[in-house]
Design a protein around this motif. Structure first.
Motif, PDB file in Angstrom:
ATOM      1  N   ALA A  60       0.862  -1.185   0.000  1.00  6.82           N
ATOM      2  CA  ALA A  60       0.000   0.000   0.000  1.00  6.82           C
ATOM      3  C   ALA A  60       0.894   1.230   0.000  1.00  6.82           C
ATOM      4  N   LYS A  61       0.662   2.129  -0.934  1.00  8.92           N
ATOM      5  CA  LYS A  61       1.481   3.337  -1.032  1.00  8.92           C
ATOM      6  C   LYS A  61       1.295   4.211   0.211  1.00  8.92           C
ATOM      7  N   SER A 132      -2.921   1.794  -4.265  1.00  5.68           N
ATOM      8  CA  SER A 132      -2.278   3.100  -4.428  1.00  5.68           C
ATOM      9  C   SER A 132      -3.350   4.116  -4.773  1.00  5.68           C
ATOM     10  N   LEU A 133      -3.055   5.394  -4.602  1.00  5.21           N
ATOM     11  CA  LEU A 133      -3.996   6.448  -4.965  1.00  5.21           C
ATOM     12  C   LEU A 133      -3.899   6.717  -6.464  1.00  5.21           C
ATOM     13  N   ALA A 134      -5.063   6.817  -7.101  1.00  5.54           N
ATOM     14  CA  ALA A 134      -5.091   7.179  -8.514  1.00  5.54           C
ATOM     15  C   ALA A 134      -4.954   8.688  -8.653  1.00  5.54           C
ATOM     16  N   PRO A 135      -4.324   9.166  -9.713  1.00  4.21           N
ATOM     17  CA  PRO A 135      -4.186  10.621  -9.902  1.00  4.21           C
ATOM     18  C   PRO A 135      -5.559  11.277 -10.065  1.00  4.21           C
ATOM     19  N   VAL A 136      -5.729  12.463  -9.494  1.00  2.00           N
ATOM     20  CA  VAL A 136      -6.954  13.254  -9.658  1.00  2.00           C
ATOM     21  C   VAL A 136      -6.570  14.618 -10.194  1.00  2.00           C
ATOM     22  N   ARG A 138      -7.833  17.649  -9.423  1.00  2.00           N
ATOM     23  CA  ARG A 138      -7.773  18.743  -8.454  1.00  2.00           C
ATOM     24  C   ARG A 138      -7.319  18.210  -7.101  1.00  2.00           C
ATOM     25  N   SER A 139      -6.590  19.029  -6.377  1.00  2.00           N
ATOM     26  CA  SER A 139      -6.097  18.596  -5.072  1.00  2.00           C
ATOM     27  C   SER A 139      -7.212  18.400  -4.064  1.00  2.00           C
ATOM     28  N   ASP A 140      -8.363  19.070  -4.272  1.00  2.00           N
ATOM     29  CA  ASP A 140      -9.476  18.944  -3.334  1.00  2.00           C
ATOM     30  C   ASP A 140     -10.511  17.919  -3.782  1.00  2.00           C
ATOM     31  N   ALA A 141     -10.231  17.186  -4.879  1.00  2.00           N
ATOM     32  CA  ALA A 141     -11.195  16.206  -5.395  1.00  2.00           C
ATOM     33  C   ALA A 141     -11.220  14.967  -4.510  1.00  2.00           C
ATOM     34  N   PRO A 142     -12.379  14.304  -4.392  1.00  2.00           N
ATOM     35  CA  PRO A 142     -12.449  13.022  -3.659  1.00  2.00           C
ATOM     36  C   PRO A 142     -11.482  12.015  -4.279  1.00  2.00           C
ATOM     37  N   TYR A 143     -11.085  11.064  -3.495  1.00  2.00           N
ATOM     38  CA  TYR A 143      -9.999  10.178  -3.926  1.00  2.00           C
ATOM     39  C   TYR A 143     -10.506   8.971  -4.726  1.00  2.00           C
ATOM     40  N   LYS A 144      -9.592   8.424  -5.493  1.00  2.00           N
ATOM     41  CA  LYS A 144      -9.791   7.137  -6.168  1.00  2.00           C
ATOM     42  C   LYS A 144      -8.632   6.235  -5.787  1.00  2.00           C
ATOM     43  N   THR A 145      -8.952   4.970  -5.573  1.00  2.00           N
ATOM     44  CA  THR A 145      -7.918   3.988  -5.275  1.00  2.00           C
ATOM     45  C   THR A 145      -7.706   3.080  -6.472  1.00  2.00           C
ATOM     46  N   GLN A 146      -6.459   2.905  -6.851  1.00  2.00           N
ATOM     47  CA  GLN A 146      -6.100   1.896  -7.851  1.00  2.00           C
ATOM     48  C   GLN A 146      -5.664   0.648  -7.112  1.00  2.00           C
ATOM     49  N   GLY A 147      -6.258  -0.455  -7.463  1.00  2.00           N
ATOM     50  CA  GLY A 147      -5.913  -1.689  -6.783  1.00  2.00           C
ATOM     51  C   GLY A 147      -5.626  -2.815  -7.757  1.00  2.00           C
ATOM     52  N   TRP A 165      -8.343  -3.054 -10.446  1.00  2.00           N
ATOM     53  CA  TRP A 165      -9.658  -2.468 -10.178  1.00  2.00           C
ATOM     54  C   TRP A 165      -9.485  -1.057  -9.636  1.00  2.00           C
ATOM     55  N   VAL A 166     -10.555  -0.281  -9.722  1.00  2.00           N
ATOM     56  CA  VAL A 166     -10.537   1.106  -9.253  1.00  2.00           C
ATOM     57  C   VAL A 166     -11.725   1.323  -8.332  1.00  2.00           C
TER      58      VAL A 166
END
Length: 288
Positions: A60-61, A132-136, A138-147, A165-166
């Protein structure tokens, strides 16, 4: 006149899309319906048992917070449970075992260690997950996880599922919709034919709504093969299934623990009570 013709074609289309229907209990029990497969299931095999799964975070990053990691893993566990009939090994049992002296030095990224831990915990399958976190944008955008999940059959050590999966925290439903057909294709639900009626026109199976089975879902049937051998003075049984699909059908009625399936006409004579049934992904095309 034109409006009447359009209405006629529309109604015909509705009938075609709805598929064939029949009341299963209105059909008689005929002599072919009394025939039983060569190797019918035992009473214990008819008791539903989910696939016991040990899930380990292999990596996990550092930019993932504990809350994001937990939410992402919960999403994956819920998807595997709903669409693949997996049940997790309780986290308390895993922590208790890893606290033992003989488990010091355990590395979750080690396949051999993971499989051994799964054996000790009674897991049928072992999963290693990378996060790991997927790139977004905007810095204030809700997160996406890359798995990525790598899933092994514990007893054989064979890898049976490898899938990226995402998880989108703003739209978990869409994330689950994308993962769903992949899980369903790799891990179909398995049940048995309990009864047939109308010269095998319909079959009652040991799968139901409690396992998320739905009206319109497609299923395939195979024969069960049991080979008995003598090993170290003890009888050993190897249970397999016919390599070829012998029948196909479509679910037309679902109760909590059972369902009725309409059998494809050309396949009806091949089906017997006690045969094995496997679900197809929900997006499969019609068999009829």
């Amino acid at each position: 006149m034109l409006r009447s013709l359009c209405l006629l074609f529309f109604c015909a289309g509705l009938v075609a899309c709805s598929g064939p229907t029949v009341d299963p209990l209105s059909l008689p029990l005929n002599p072919p319906d009394l025939e039983t497969a060569q190797f019918p299931p035992s009473e214990s095999e008819l008791v539903h048992r989910p696939r016991m799964l040990l899930t380990l975070v292999a990596s996990a990053k550092e930019d993932l917070s504990p809350a994001q990691t937990g939410e992402s893993l919960a999403f994956l566990a819920e998807s595997l449970a709903k669409y693949g009939d997996f049940a997790p090994i309780p986290e308390s049992k895993v922590k208790a075992l890893l606290a033992r002296e003989d488990q010091r030095g355990f590395r979750p990224e080690s396949i051999a260690m993971a499989l051994n831990l799964g054996s000790l915990l009674g897991a049928e399958f072992v999963a290693q997950v990378e996060l790991s976190l997927a790139p977004v944008k905007r810095s204030d955008a809700p997160y996406k996880t890359q798995g990525k999940i790598t899933l092994f059959h514990q007893a054989s050590g064979r890898m049976v599922f490898l899938e990226p999966w995402v998880y989108d925290s703003t739209d978990p439903t869409e994330s689950r919709t994308r993962l769903k057909p992949k899980i369903q294709a790799a891990f179909p639900l398995r049940g048995f034919v309990l009864e047939t009626r109308g010269d095998r026109r319909v079959a009652k199976i040991s799968l139901g709504a409690s396992l998320d089975l739905k009206v319109g879902q497609k299923v395939s049937f195979r024969s069960r093969i049991v080979e008995t051998s003598l090993q170290n003075g003890l009888n050993s049984q190897l249970i397999t299934y016919s390599p070829q699909v012998q029948c196909q059908g479509e679910v037309i009625l679902v109760t909590a623990n059972h369902a009725w399936v309409l059998i494809k006409p050309k396949d009806q004579e091949k089906l017997k009570k006690g045969d094995v049934v496997f679900t197809e992904p929900e997006n499969s095309g019609s068999f009829f």
